[in-house]
Design a protein around this motif. Structure first.
Motif, PDB file in Angstrom:
ATOM      1  N   CYS A 175     115.587  24.934 -87.920  1.00  0.00           N
ATOM      2  CA  CYS A 175     116.197  25.568 -86.761  1.00  0.00           C
ATOM      3  C   CYS A 175     116.327  27.060 -87.053  1.00  0.00           C
ATOM      4  CB  CYS A 175     117.567  24.949 -86.512  1.00  0.00           C
ATOM      5  SG  CYS A 175     118.306  25.564 -85.025  1.00  0.00           S
ATOM      6  N   LEU A 176     115.725  27.875 -86.214  1.00  0.00           N
ATOM      7  CA  LEU A 176     115.754  29.322 -86.404  1.00  0.00           C
ATOM      8  C   LEU A 176     116.953  29.969 -85.730  1.00  0.00           C
ATOM      9  CD1 LEU A 176     112.015  29.983 -85.617  1.00  0.00           C
ATOM     10  CD2 LEU A 176     113.085  29.955 -87.854  1.00  0.00           C
ATOM     11  N   GLU A 177     117.264  29.482 -84.554  1.00  0.00           N
ATOM     12  CA  GLU A 177     118.347  30.027 -83.736  1.00  0.00           C
ATOM     13  C   GLU A 177     118.743  28.944 -82.745  1.00  0.00           C
ATOM     14  OE1 GLU A 177     116.254  32.631 -80.427  1.00  0.00           O
ATOM     15  OE2 GLU A 177     115.555  33.241 -82.406  1.00  0.00           O
ATOM     16  N   PRO A 178     119.811  29.144 -81.998  1.00  0.00           N
ATOM     17  CA  PRO A 178     120.295  28.075 -81.109  1.00  0.00           C
ATOM     18  C   PRO A 178     119.301  27.595 -80.051  1.00  0.00           C
ATOM     19  CG  PRO A 178     121.998  29.722 -81.417  1.00  0.00           C
ATOM     20  CD  PRO A 178     120.762  30.271 -82.062  1.00  0.00           C
ATOM     21  N   LYS A 179     118.267  28.368 -79.741  1.00  0.00           N
ATOM     22  CA  LYS A 179     117.295  27.981 -78.704  1.00  0.00           C
ATOM     23  C   LYS A 179     115.907  27.664 -79.252  1.00  0.00           C
ATOM     24  CE  LYS A 179     117.469  28.525 -74.599  1.00  0.00           C
ATOM     25  NZ  LYS A 179     117.714  27.566 -73.521  1.00  0.00           N
ATOM     26  N   LYS A 180     115.737  27.679 -80.596  1.00  0.00           N
ATOM     27  CA  LYS A 180     114.397  27.483 -81.162  1.00  0.00           C
ATOM     28  C   LYS A 180     114.413  26.594 -82.394  1.00  0.00           C
ATOM     29  CE  LYS A 180     112.435  31.960 -79.900  1.00  0.00           C
ATOM     30  NZ  LYS A 180     111.563  31.632 -78.821  1.00  0.00           N
TER      31      LYS A 180
END
Length: 151
Positions: free
Chosen positions: A46-51
């Motif tokens: 998980c890179l960020e909350p949307k990706k």
């Protein structure tokens, strides 16, 4: 957040859980039959909350299915429930150049996150898996793949 509220990003707890390498299932739509296809995938970050990003062999039917239909679902069992993450997948790299085996890099742009556990229940134990091949080689490959997914 109630089960009826629409969640469109991952929480910090969900991100941390995904990054801890739990059992994760990826659902795609089979190109030839148009039926759902579910596969366990091991390299997910998980890179960020949307990706989210993941890697599979470049010749996997997962890649073929995504080319045909980019709608995917990631499912994991943890944090006391079942989580379903809906998104659109994009193949970022057909073959990750820094890895000796032919792996593709895929990114999922998250559209929605749902609690998929049936009503009136919670998970009391999470699934656990262990890799059955050479531990040293597995760790070395994991490190290479995770580094590639995060860049």
């Amino acid at each position: 957040m109630s089960k009826h509220d629409k969640q469109t990003t991952l929480t910090l707890a969900q991100m941390n859980y995904i990054n801890s390498n739990p059992l994760i299932l990826l659902s795609t739509i089979e190109q030839e039959t148009n039926f759902p296809n579910i596969s366990a995938v091991s390299w997910v970050k998980c890179l960020e909350p949307k990706k989210l990003r993941f890697s599979v062999t470049k010749d996997s039917r997962i890649i073929t299915n995504i080319r045909s239909n980019p709608n995917v679902t990631i499912t994991f069992l943890g944090l006391g429930t079942v989580h379903s993450i809906l998104g659109k997948a994009t193949i970022l790299e057909e073959k990750i150049p820094t890895i000796n085996i032919p792996l593709a890099k895929v990114e999922i742009n998250i559209v929605a996150v749902f609690d998929s556990m049936f009503w009136g229940a919670r998970l009391t134990q999470e699934p656990y898996y262990e890799k059955t091949y050479d531990f040293v080689k597995a760790n070395a490959l994991d490190s290479q793949v995770y580094e590639a997914l995060l860049t």
